[in-house]
Structures are given as C-alpha cells and as structure tokens.
Design a protein around this motif. Structure first.
Motif, mmCIF file in Angstrom:
data_model
loop_
_atom_site.group_PDB
_atom_site.id
_atom_site.type_symbol
_atom_site.label_atom_id
_atom_site.label_comp_id
_atom_site.label_asym_id
_atom_site.label_seq_id
_atom_site.Cartn_x
_atom_site.Cartn_y
_atom_site.Cartn_z
ATOM 1 N N THR A 85 1.000 -1.214 0.038
ATOM 2 C CA THR A 85 -0.169 -0.101 -0.065
ATOM 3 C C THR A 85 1.104 1.284 0.027
ATOM 4 O O THR A 85 0.277 2.150 -0.210
ATOM 5 C CB THR A 85 -0.925 -0.160 1.265
ATOM 6 N N HIS A 86 2.116 1.192 0.332
ATOM 7 C CA HIS A 86 2.951 2.451 0.534
ATOM 8 C C HIS A 86 3.505 2.832 -0.878
ATOM 9 O O HIS A 86 3.946 2.092 -1.555
ATOM 10 C CB HIS A 86 4.043 2.094 1.595
ATOM 11 N N LYS A 87 3.477 4.149 -1.000
ATOM 12 C CA LYS A 87 4.230 4.552 -2.164
ATOM 13 C C LYS A 87 4.969 6.031 -1.699
ATOM 14 O O LYS A 87 4.543 6.898 -1.072
ATOM 15 C CB LYS A 87 3.220 5.106 -3.467
ATOM 16 N N SER A 88 6.291 6.066 -1.913
ATOM 17 C CA SER A 88 6.926 7.160 -1.501
ATOM 18 C C SER A 88 6.891 8.117 -2.328
ATOM 19 O O SER A 88 6.446 7.838 -3.638
ATOM 20 C CB SER A 88 8.358 6.728 -1.579
ATOM 21 N N LEU A 89 7.279 9.328 -2.289
ATOM 22 C CA LEU A 89 7.537 10.611 -3.167
ATOM 23 C C LEU A 89 8.879 10.503 -3.756
ATOM 24 O O LEU A 89 9.708 10.985 -3.315
ATOM 25 C CB LEU A 89 7.180 11.862 -2.563
ATOM 26 N N GLU A 90 8.999 10.008 -5.017
ATOM 27 C CA GLU A 90 10.208 10.200 -5.623
ATOM 28 C C GLU A 90 10.832 11.361 -5.966
ATOM 29 O O GLU A 90 9.960 12.378 -6.644
ATOM 30 C CB GLU A 90 10.331 9.287 -6.921
ATOM 31 N N LEU A 91 11.982 11.896 -5.629
ATOM 32 C CA LEU A 91 12.420 13.242 -5.676
ATOM 33 C C LEU A 91 13.026 13.795 -7.223
ATOM 34 O O LEU A 91 12.829 15.053 -7.684
ATOM 35 C CB LEU A 91 13.512 13.585 -4.707
ATOM 36 N N ALA A 92 13.420 12.676 -7.795
ATOM 37 C CA ALA A 92 14.059 13.049 -9.229
ATOM 38 C C ALA A 92 12.870 13.460 -10.086
ATOM 39 O O ALA A 92 11.806 12.815 -10.228
ATOM 40 C CB ALA A 92 14.685 11.704 -9.753
ATOM 41 N N GLY A 93 13.467 14.794 -10.885
ATOM 42 C CA GLY A 93 12.458 15.275 -11.624
ATOM 43 C C GLY A 93 11.588 16.128 -10.847
ATOM 44 O O GLY A 93 10.788 17.076 -11.460
ATOM 45 N N ARG A 94 11.419 16.180 -9.553
ATOM 46 C CA ARG A 94 10.371 17.091 -8.712
ATOM 47 C C ARG A 94 11.241 18.540 -8.702
ATOM 48 O O ARG A 94 12.277 18.508 -8.871
ATOM 49 C CB ARG A 94 10.139 16.431 -7.374
ATOM 50 N N THR A 95 10.411 19.577 -8.221
ATOM 51 C CA THR A 95 11.061 20.941 -7.834
ATOM 52 C C THR A 95 11.089 21.095 -6.643
ATOM 53 O O THR A 95 10.040 21.036 -5.583
ATOM 54 C CB THR A 95 10.023 21.934 -8.759
ATOM 55 N N ILE A 96 12.400 21.720 -6.235
ATOM 56 C CA ILE A 96 12.525 22.118 -4.756
ATOM 57 C C ILE A 96 12.696 23.404 -4.783
ATOM 58 O O ILE A 96 13.363 24.041 -5.706
ATOM 59 C CB ILE A 96 13.612 21.388 -4.018
ATOM 60 N N GLY A 97 11.889 24.201 -3.922
ATOM 61 C CA GLY A 97 12.080 25.707 -3.645
ATOM 62 C C GLY A 97 12.799 26.228 -2.459
ATOM 63 O O GLY A 97 12.359 25.951 -1.401
ATOM 64 N N LEU A 98 13.820 26.855 -2.764
ATOM 65 C CA LEU A 98 14.732 27.263 -1.468
ATOM 66 C C LEU A 98 14.661 28.717 -1.054
ATOM 67 O O LEU A 98 14.560 29.706 -2.097
ATOM 68 C CB LEU A 98 16.087 27.029 -1.534
ATOM 69 N N VAL A 99 14.100 28.946 -0.006
ATOM 70 C CA VAL A 99 13.961 30.447 0.437
ATOM 71 C C VAL A 99 15.034 30.884 1.289
ATOM 72 O O VAL A 99 15.432 30.662 2.314
ATOM 73 C CB VAL A 99 12.512 30.736 1.351
ATOM 74 N N GLY A 100 15.912 31.632 0.637
ATOM 75 C CA GLY A 100 17.255 31.861 1.229
ATOM 76 C C GLY A 100 18.290 31.119 0.489
ATOM 77 O O GLY A 100 18.302 29.818 0.362
ATOM 78 N N LEU A 101 19.339 31.511 0.089
ATOM 79 C CA LEU A 101 20.499 31.146 -0.730
ATOM 80 C C LEU A 101 21.903 31.310 -0.320
ATOM 81 O O LEU A 101 22.675 31.812 -0.935
ATOM 82 C CB LEU A 101 20.317 31.443 -2.242
ATOM 83 N N GLY A 102 22.094 31.077 1.158
ATOM 84 C CA GLY A 102 23.145 31.850 1.664
ATOM 85 C C GLY A 102 23.955 30.280 1.917
ATOM 86 O O GLY A 102 23.857 29.294 1.062
ATOM 87 N N ALA A 103 24.839 30.034 2.961
ATOM 88 C CA ALA A 103 25.699 28.956 2.834
ATOM 89 C C ALA A 103 24.818 27.716 3.053
ATOM 90 O O ALA A 103 25.303 26.437 2.354
ATOM 91 C CB ALA A 103 26.779 29.053 4.139
ATOM 92 N N ILE A 104 23.872 27.546 3.977
ATOM 93 C CA ILE A 104 23.073 26.461 3.956
ATOM 94 C C ILE A 104 22.259 26.047 2.810
ATOM 95 O O ILE A 104 22.261 25.031 2.132
ATOM 96 C CB ILE A 104 22.294 26.716 5.363
ATOM 97 N N GLY A 105 21.486 27.138 2.348
ATOM 98 C CA GLY A 105 20.724 26.931 1.047
ATOM 99 C C GLY A 105 21.474 26.626 -0.155
ATOM 100 O O GLY A 105 20.933 25.662 -0.853
#
Length: 316
Positions: free
Chosen positions: A140-160
């Motif tokens: 019954t389980h399905k993970s969310l595969e990350l390849a091809g997905r979009t990540i949005g970063l709020v802040g692009l300093g050393a950590i971002g």
C-alpha cells in the motif's frame, strides 16, 4: 595581557563550549550561565561580573541585560548564525558589536534539512511506527520520488547553497528566492517568492528571521502551495504561522512538514503539531553536530577576540 592584570569576564549563555574555543579564550574569565538562563539570571550575572563579551548559546539578550554590564560590554557573539535572539537595535545604540559565526554550522543544517525532506517524502517515521505495531505496508505504501521534482529554497546563503547542491545531484529542478543573491549556482534558478510557492513540490526555508518576514508562511502563502507539497523549516520558527500550517497539513493540502524550529522554544506541550503524524519534528538540533559544535564555538570565540582586539588597538 599582563599576568598581573585581572582577566576580563566573558559570559556564555550555556553550560559548555568546545575545548578548542576555551583555549582560544584563555585570556578571559569565563562564566557559564547554564542551559536555560532567564532574563533575571543574565541580568544578575552581568551585574556581578560586568563582562566585556557575551557568547550566546541559549536565551535572549535584550537592552536590560546589556545595561547590567555597566558599560563594559563590547561584543555579543552568537554561537551560530541566528542573531534574531539579540536586540540588535539596542546593541547598536550602545555601541556594542553583534557578531555571528556565519557558516559554522552550514553543513550540519543542510544535512538535517535533507534528513527531514527524505523522512517526509518516504514516510520514514510513520513506516517505522507501523512496523513496530506489527504491520507490513509494502503493498500500500508509495514514496514521493524526488528525481524530476521541484524544490524551492527560500534563502540562498551558505546553507541554502549546500541544500541546492544535493538537490541538483538528485536530478531535481531547483528554484530559489533570495533578494540579496546577485547570482545563483549552476542548476539553480532565481524566481519571485510567489512563483516559488506555486511551482515547488518541496519548499525549504533557509532565511534569517526579521520583522519583515515574520510569519511569511501564513494561510495566504500556504494557499499558493501545490496540493501535496512538503514544507521544511530548519531556519527560524517565527517564519511560520503555526496554526495555519497545522490546518494545511490536517486538511491534506500539504503532504507533510519537517520542522526543526518553532515559534516558542522549547515547543509548548501539548502542541497542535503533536497530533499530526505527518508533521515530523526535531528540537532545533539541525546545527548541533559534533563538528558544528566545535566550529560554532571557535567562530564565536574568534569574533569576540577580533572585536576586543580592535577596541584595544583603537584605545592605544
């Protein structure tokens, strides 16, 4: 420093510092305030010891604490990067320098960000709990595969930027919003904040907390997120309207949230997030790794020494 001269006092709002940092600060009389110093605790310690410097690990430093130092205080140095716990306006009015150990815990926070992202996308805590209860959810389980997905970063300093590099390696589309960024690393596209909310499968916060962005993730902002998106916060709890986020999770508008910081810390209990199994929580330990502990201590110590030495040169 002359051996006959009493050592200047330095207060640490915690109960320890890395040995390397203590060695750097050997010319100071170090006073530890304990893990949970209150305002009255700090005022009393400052009134007694009249420190030239405060290293901030826990608690807040306000004008009353500064004034209790009797005019001796020259620098408030954060054991980490988040200086929102220091009243910077009050410090500036009193000529007290405020410094942060910028980048000292960037690797640790970026790694913990990915721990939360992966735990949310793969339901790791929920599956662990189900296994311990005797269930086998393979069919019954399905993970969310990350390849091809979009990540949005709020802040692009050393950590971002570290988080972005991993996302690129995962073959993700990487968007970022940072009004201070003049350029973006390869594989990262700078966009407006609303565009980032609307396009991202995962939104991860990596910005400082200011008066302008407090509760930036509110009901209106969450309404712009994709249905089924994930929100991760390893920055500051004050960035999020917590009841609004809880509603978005409970309604199914968000798939999950990974949260390492909270509006009030320690997080109050009971708390609405405790009732949500797809809110994955950790007690603001993203930057607390073995290496980061040393790096933050050394960074905080170096900032103290730099300011004190600068004052000494100016007075010479």
């Amino acid at each position: 420093m002359n051996a006959a001269t009493p050592k200047p006092s330095l207060i640490v709002t915690g109960n320890d510092l890395a040995p390397d940092a203590l060695q750097m600060l050997r010319d100071f009389e170090i006073v530890f305030a304990g893990r949970t110093p209150t305002e009255s605790d700090l005022i009393a310690l400052c009134a007694t010891h009249k420190p030239v410097a405060i290293i901030v690990r826990y608690g807040k430093i306000n004008a009353k604490v500064m004034d209790a130092c009797g005019g001796n205080l020259q620098v408030i140095s954060k054991h980490g990067s988040g200086i929102d716990v220091i009243d910077q306006k009050a410090a500036a009015e009193r000529g007290i320098a405020v410094r942060a150990a910028v980048g000292a815990n960037a690797a640790a926070v970026a790694e913990h960000t990915w721990a939360l992202i992966l735990a949310c996308a793969n339901s790791v805590p929920q599956l662990d709990a189900r296994m311990r209860a005797g269930h086998w959810d393979k069919s019954t389980h399905k993970s969310l595969e990350l390849a091809g997905r979009t990540i949005g970063l709020v802040g692009l300093g050393a950590i971002g930027r570290r988080v972005a590099a991993v996302a690129v390696a995962f073959d993700m589309n990487v968007l970022a919003y940072d009004p201070y960024a003049k350029e973006a690393p390869a594989g990262v596209t700078l966009v407006a904040l609303d565009a980032l909310f609307a396009a991202s499968d995962i939104v991860s916060l990596h910005c400082p907390l200011t008066d302008e962005n407090r509760q930036m993730i509110n009901a209106e902002a969450l309404g712009k997120f994709k249905r089924g998106a994930i929100l991760v916060n390893t920055a500051r709890g004050g960035l999020i309207d917590e009841p609004a986020l809880a509603d978005a999770i409970a309604s199914g508008h968000l798939l999950a949230a990974g949260l390492d910081s909270f509006d009030v810390e320690p997080m109050s209990s009971p708390h609405v997030f405790q009732r949500l199994s797809n809110a994955i929580l950790s007690p603001h330990i993203g930057g607390v790794s073995d290496a980061a502990y040393v790096n933050m201590g050394k960074g905080a110590a170096a900032n103290v020494i730099d300011v004190i030495d600068s004052h000494a040169r100016s007075a010479a």
